[in-house]
Design a protein around this motif. Sequence first.
Motif, short mmCIF file in Angstrom:
data_model
loop_
_atom_site.label_atom_id
_atom_site.label_comp_id
_atom_site.label_asym_id
_atom_site.label_seq_id
_atom_site.Cartn_x
_atom_site.Cartn_y
_atom_site.Cartn_z
N PHE A 22 0.82 -1.21 0.00
CA PHE A 22 0.00 0.00 0.00
C PHE A 22 0.85 1.27 0.00
CE2 PHE A 22 -2.70 -3.33 1.70
CZ PHE A 22 -3.80 -3.21 0.89
N ALA A 23 2.11 1.14 -0.43
CA ALA A 23 2.99 2.30 -0.51
C ALA A 23 2.53 3.22 -1.63
CB ALA A 23 4.42 1.84 -0.76
N ALA A 24 2.96 4.47 -1.55
CA ALA A 24 2.66 5.42 -2.62
C ALA A 24 3.32 4.93 -3.91
CB ALA A 24 3.16 6.80 -2.24
N CYS A 25 2.63 5.08 -5.00
CA CYS A 25 3.17 4.61 -6.27
C CYS A 25 4.26 5.56 -6.77
CB CYS A 25 2.06 4.51 -7.31
SG CYS A 25 0.88 3.18 -6.97
N PRO A 26 5.30 5.02 -7.36
CA PRO A 26 6.40 5.87 -7.85
C PRO A 26 5.95 6.68 -9.07
CG PRO A 26 6.74 3.61 -8.56
CD PRO A 26 5.56 3.58 -7.62
N PRO A 27 6.51 7.87 -9.24
CA PRO A 27 6.15 8.71 -10.39
C PRO A 27 6.87 8.22 -11.66
CG PRO A 27 7.79 9.82 -9.06
CD PRO A 27 7.45 8.56 -8.33
N VAL A 28 6.40 7.12 -12.21
CA VAL A 28 7.06 6.48 -13.34
C VAL A 28 6.88 7.33 -14.60
CG1 VAL A 28 7.06 4.45 -14.85
CG2 VAL A 28 6.81 4.18 -12.36
N THR A 29 7.97 7.62 -15.26
CA THR A 29 7.94 8.31 -16.55
C THR A 29 8.82 7.52 -17.52
OG1 THR A 29 9.86 9.69 -16.05
CG2 THR A 29 7.68 10.56 -15.42
N VAL A 30 8.72 7.84 -18.78
CA VAL A 30 9.59 7.19 -19.76
C VAL A 30 11.04 7.53 -19.48
CG1 VAL A 30 10.14 6.99 -22.23
CG2 VAL A 30 7.75 7.16 -21.48
N ALA A 31 11.28 8.75 -19.00
CA ALA A 31 12.64 9.17 -18.66
C ALA A 31 13.19 8.41 -17.46
CB ALA A 31 12.67 10.67 -18.39
N ASP A 32 12.31 7.99 -16.55
CA ASP A 32 12.72 7.24 -15.37
C ASP A 32 11.64 6.22 -15.05
OD1 ASP A 32 13.64 6.20 -13.01
OD2 ASP A 32 13.54 8.06 -11.86
N MET A 33 11.85 5.00 -15.53
CA MET A 33 10.84 3.95 -15.37
C MET A 33 10.90 3.32 -13.98
SD MET A 33 8.98 3.86 -18.08
CE MET A 33 8.10 2.31 -17.91
N ASN A 34 11.76 3.81 -13.11
CA ASN A 34 11.85 3.28 -11.75
C ASN A 34 12.01 1.75 -11.74
OD1 ASN A 34 11.13 5.27 -9.22
ND2 ASN A 34 10.33 6.06 -11.17
N GLY A 35 12.70 1.25 -12.73
CA GLY A 35 12.97 -0.18 -12.80
C GLY A 35 11.83 -1.03 -13.30
N LEU A 36 10.73 -0.41 -13.70
CA LEU A 36 9.56 -1.18 -14.16
C LEU A 36 9.64 -1.43 -15.67
CD1 LEU A 36 6.63 0.50 -12.20
CD2 LEU A 36 8.24 -1.25 -11.45
N THR A 37 9.19 -2.60 -16.08
CA THR A 37 9.12 -2.95 -17.50
C THR A 37 7.68 -3.31 -17.83
OG1 THR A 37 11.40 -3.80 -17.47
CG2 THR A 37 9.99 -4.45 -19.32
N PRO A 38 6.95 -2.45 -18.54
CA PRO A 38 5.55 -2.74 -18.84
C PRO A 38 5.42 -3.81 -19.92
CG PRO A 38 6.22 -0.69 -19.88
CD PRO A 38 7.39 -1.14 -19.05
N ASP A 39 4.26 -4.44 -19.97
CA ASP A 39 4.00 -5.43 -21.02
C ASP A 39 3.98 -4.78 -22.39
OD1 ASP A 39 3.78 -7.27 -18.98
OD2 ASP A 39 1.58 -7.31 -18.98
N TYR A 40 3.49 -3.55 -22.44
CA TYR A 40 3.49 -2.77 -23.68
C TYR A 40 4.24 -1.47 -23.43
CZ TYR A 40 -0.16 -5.88 -25.48
OH TYR A 40 -0.87 -6.97 -25.92
N PRO A 41 4.92 -0.92 -24.45
CA PRO A 41 5.75 0.26 -24.23
C PRO A 41 4.99 1.43 -23.62
CG PRO A 41 6.16 -0.66 -26.42
CD PRO A 41 4.98 -1.40 -25.85
#
Length: 687
Positions: A22-41
């Motif tokens: 339940f942590a706050a979600c990271p401000p993911v942007t294309v410039a900084d994906m915070n280590g996340l890899t989406p299924d679609y770009p």
Amino acid sequence: MNTIRTVLLSSVASLALSATAFAACPPVTVADMNGLTPDYPQQFELQEFEDKAGCELTFAANPDIAALNGEILGNADLPPLAERLPEEPLVVAPYDAIGTYGGTLRGMSKATESGTSDLLSVRHVNLVRYSDDLQTLVPNVARAFEVNDDGTELTFHLRKGHKWSDGEPFTAQDIAFWYDDIIFNKDVYETTPDRWLFQGEPMKVTVVDDQTVTFTLPVPGPGLLARFAVDFSQPFQPKHLLGKFMEKFNPDYEAALEEAGFADTAEALNWYYGGSDWKDVPTPLLKDADKAKATGRAVTPTLESHIVIADSSDGRRMVANPYFFMVDTQGNQLPYIDRIDERYAPEKEVQNLAIMNGDINWKQQGLFLEDFPLLKENEGKGDYTIAFAPTFGENVFYSFNRTHKDPVLAEVFNDKRFNQAMSVAMNRDEINEIVYLGQGKPMQGVPAEPKTVDFVTEENLNAFTEYDPDKANALLDEMGLTDSDGDGVRERPDGKPMVLRMAYSNQGAPVQMHELVRDYWGNVGIRVDLREVTSDEYRTAANNNDLDLTVWKYDRSVGPTIAQNPMGLVPPFGDFFNPGNGFAWAAWKTSGGTEGTEPPEWVKELYELSAEFVQKPLGSPESSEIGAKIVDIHVDNLLKIGTVGDIVGPFMHSNDLKNVKPLLAKTYDYYWAYPYRPQQWFLSDAK
């Protein structure tokens, strides 16, 4: 002790996991994906994002959305945001930064239905979209999609709880309604548009449940999925609004018609729908403002990011859709930008002045290389950036009317020698230098954008592109088109002067090019009278078979388009918006030979080849082999005489417009801005 220690450690671990979940979600942007890899770009489904980010996304709305909603005629007061978003909204990673709300995106078009697809693409949505690599198909309105092995069945899964801009549910029924009750409705279309038939047969649209719909094709159509990514058409219409005027859906439809002031179902449907799936038609606000107010519904509800609230001969205004289905990675409902204001000005000088004065935030359509030096010089003054992007489908063509109503001209235009002469009479190197600042390459017109397919050869691209006025004169002499009275204008076979009328719209190509081509052809004895008209006038005359020749950019020619829509490959070698020639041949084919003019054998061969081509996956050996044959026939007959291709084109944006990415290609063929996700643009200096 060990048991107590184990229990304590287990409790601590459980609390840590709970905190993570339940942590706050990271401000993911294309410039900084915070280590996340989406299924679609560059985008996630909600559950996917929360699982990968280890958070629970909370949602926030534009603080001014209630006031904006109040400007939408017919909309009720807004429910809470949780009731406006789908249960599974599309989570978008902005390019550079989480945006801020507010402001007005200011744009300019030439007129209603003239150069407006640029701004239409800013608010556009469809079932799927091409990512900004222009190769990867990604979900959009649809949450997911599946295609069977032979390309005869396409299934879409929609978002539960998705709503139209008036708050009514959007379901698979709205897709079936579009196809069964609009496309095949003779109150809307006297004849079913060919583009929605497959080898002359309809597809079947089956509603599996509210969130699942299947398209079943009579023949393989592996390119259909791509159509929904590159096409202006949106395969859904609001059944809840339009259906109430139809006996099939409403036993009290006559009362509904009377209450709204419509004489019959046809009037109601065409008033709202415009008789076209082209979103650029005048809205009821422009057609009949009094009736718009009387019905309490000015425009059909939309799924797009913005909805029209005002429409006049001077332009149209839009506000953010309060039920839009996208959020950013912080849960902020998109779009960020409150309003879009679109002004109309047919004169290029007015457009360029507005840009230089800083009055335009975004412009790509209708900006030509000849404008670049002036606009570049004034970047600082207007506080904007102008840059180049590669183009697809920008090779301007000249196409002579092979089924002209004048049989003498039809005979001349069908002679290969005439088309060869007109091609070699053009000085493409000079066109490239003057019109395109030396940035392009002389190139013959081909029906497939060379950068998107593998079957266009250098021989195709170079055919009859050499500048050789002596050869042009010799070919015309050989045809018997002589200048017997020495006035500099050759005579037709019937003795009349060989004078051609070239109507053009400045939306289709740089005016400077037409002036050069007029002079080139005049130098070999073919007089051309130029006449500038609006895009509407040009298209109407062309589709009525009233023009001597058509001229436009060779758009709608990228691989994903021609692989599912062969209209550019066969008569009339285009569509309503970019017509080619051979309308009487098309009438012969459509009528089964009872109308029009029987085409020559090479045209009949194109029909057969094109029917095979769209049933093969693009890029397969079979597709490429057939495609090569089609291109060879087009070039051999010079159906559309090309000028200069492989050029770059300018686009501009104001410096306060953020999350703008350099364009991989400036092209109508991927629907302008649509792949670049304009819903995540924001204005840093919102006013």
